[in-house]
Design an enzyme around this catalytic site. Structure first.
Site, PDB file in Angstrom:
ATOM      1  N   HIS A   1       0.870  -1.371   0.066  1.00 16.99           N
ATOM      2  CA  HIS A   1       0.034   0.001   0.051  1.00 16.99           C
ATOM      3  C   HIS A   1       0.859   1.152  -0.021  1.00 16.99           C
ATOM      4  O   HIS A   1       1.977   1.451   0.290  1.00 16.99           O
ATOM      5  CB  HIS A   1      -0.919  -0.056   1.283  1.00 16.99           C
ATOM      6  CG  HIS A   1      -0.122   0.029   2.444  1.00 16.99           C
ATOM      7  ND1 HIS A   1       0.321   1.150   2.948  1.00 16.99           N
ATOM      8  CD2 HIS A   1       0.091  -0.987   3.329  1.00 16.99           C
ATOM      9  CE1 HIS A   1       0.976   0.987   4.047  1.00 16.99           C
ATOM     10  NE2 HIS A   1       0.767  -0.416   4.455  1.00 16.99           N
TER      11      HIS A   1
ATOM     12  N   GLU B   1      -1.847  -7.304   7.492  1.00 18.19           N
ATOM     13  CA  GLU B   1      -0.527  -6.888   8.360  1.00 18.19           C
ATOM     14  C   GLU B   1      -0.441  -7.616   9.422  1.00 18.19           C
ATOM     15  O   GLU B   1      -1.412  -8.317   9.830  1.00 18.19           O
ATOM     16  CB  GLU B   1      -0.475  -5.374   8.073  1.00 18.19           C
ATOM     17  CG  GLU B   1       0.800  -4.919   8.960  1.00 18.19           C
ATOM     18  CD  GLU B   1       1.909  -5.071   8.223  1.00 18.19           C
ATOM     19  OE1 GLU B   1       2.417  -6.280   8.093  1.00 18.19           O
ATOM     20  OE2 GLU B   1       2.492  -4.202   7.561  1.00 18.19           O
TER      21      GLU B   1
END
Length: 232
Positions: free
Chosen positions: A23, A135
């Site tokens: 990202h 994550e």
């Protein structure tokens, strides 16, 4: 060559091409890169992209289109967090959404305090979410997701059907996922990819997930490949 690190040949029909995307810059990254303790701040719950992050999205989008990748990628899989969703729809979404359209937008205007116009779901690959490419789980509020209903409102044309629970049951406030657990989750995710029919797939995920997953696979690779895939 090292023993056990040979070269494998595989028929093309048994292969997939995956495009790994970390990202763009999130609001948590700005302070977190200066002081790791900043990741503990609840101010960064499910952190969204910064304005620099959106510029990075725009830059990658231009590359994806100029290189022709937007015509080859059959599916985009995103971690179900704000920063990865914003990156996924910004890079791979359609052009020119208008309120007169009969189709839902991938992202509504100003989703996640983005100050961005709505993003169309026309002429782009489907975007789905999958929890196993999230994550490093636990403790850091920036890695906790919000309810699926909240995301569905902000990203109407993104497919959240693979997410089993409305609320985040994976993130724990007092327990941090171990590196070994994260790597095992990464391998599980890659094995799941083989069950997909698509051959060219973009994955929008996180630096920790990518680093530890690829690091766990290094012993299966030639030494030159190890150096390349295990760089931070």
């Amino acid at each position: 060559m090292e023993t056990g690190a040979g070269i494998g040949l595989y028929p093309l029909h048994r292969c997939k091409t995956i495009y790994l995307v970390r990202h763009a810059q999130g609001i948590h990254n700005v302070d977190g890169e200066k002081n790791y303790k900043a990741y503990m701040s609840h101010e960064y719950f499910d952190a969204e992209l910064t304005q620099l992050g959106w510029k990075q999205v725009d830059s990658l989008r231009k590359h994806v289109h100029s290189s022709g990748l937007h015509k080859k990628i059959e599916l985009v899989i995103s971690s179900p967090l704000m920063r990865t969703l914003q990156t996924a729809v910004g890079v791979f979404g359609g052009e020119g959404y208008t309120d007169m359209s009969d189709v839902l937008p991938l992202m509504v205007a100003n989703a996640g305090n983005s100050s961005r116009a709505a993003i169309s779901s026309l002429n782009c690959p489907p975007i789905i979410t999958e929890e196993s490419c999230r994550e490093h789980l636990g403790v850091h509020p920036c890695d906790q997701r919000r309810s699926i209903s909240d995301y569905q409102f902000l990203f109407p044309a993104v497919d959240f059907s693979l997410i089993e629970s409305e609320e985040d049951k994976l993130w724990k406030a007092d327990v941090r996922e171990t590196i070994e657990e994260l790597a095992a989750r990464g391998k599980m995710f890659l094995n799941w990819l083989w069950t997909r029919k698509e051959k060219e797939i973009a994955i929008v995920t996180h630096s920790g997930f990518l680093f530890h997953t690829l690091n766990a696979l290094q012993n299966e690779c030639h030494p030159d490949v190890k150096t390349e895939i295990c760089s931070q």
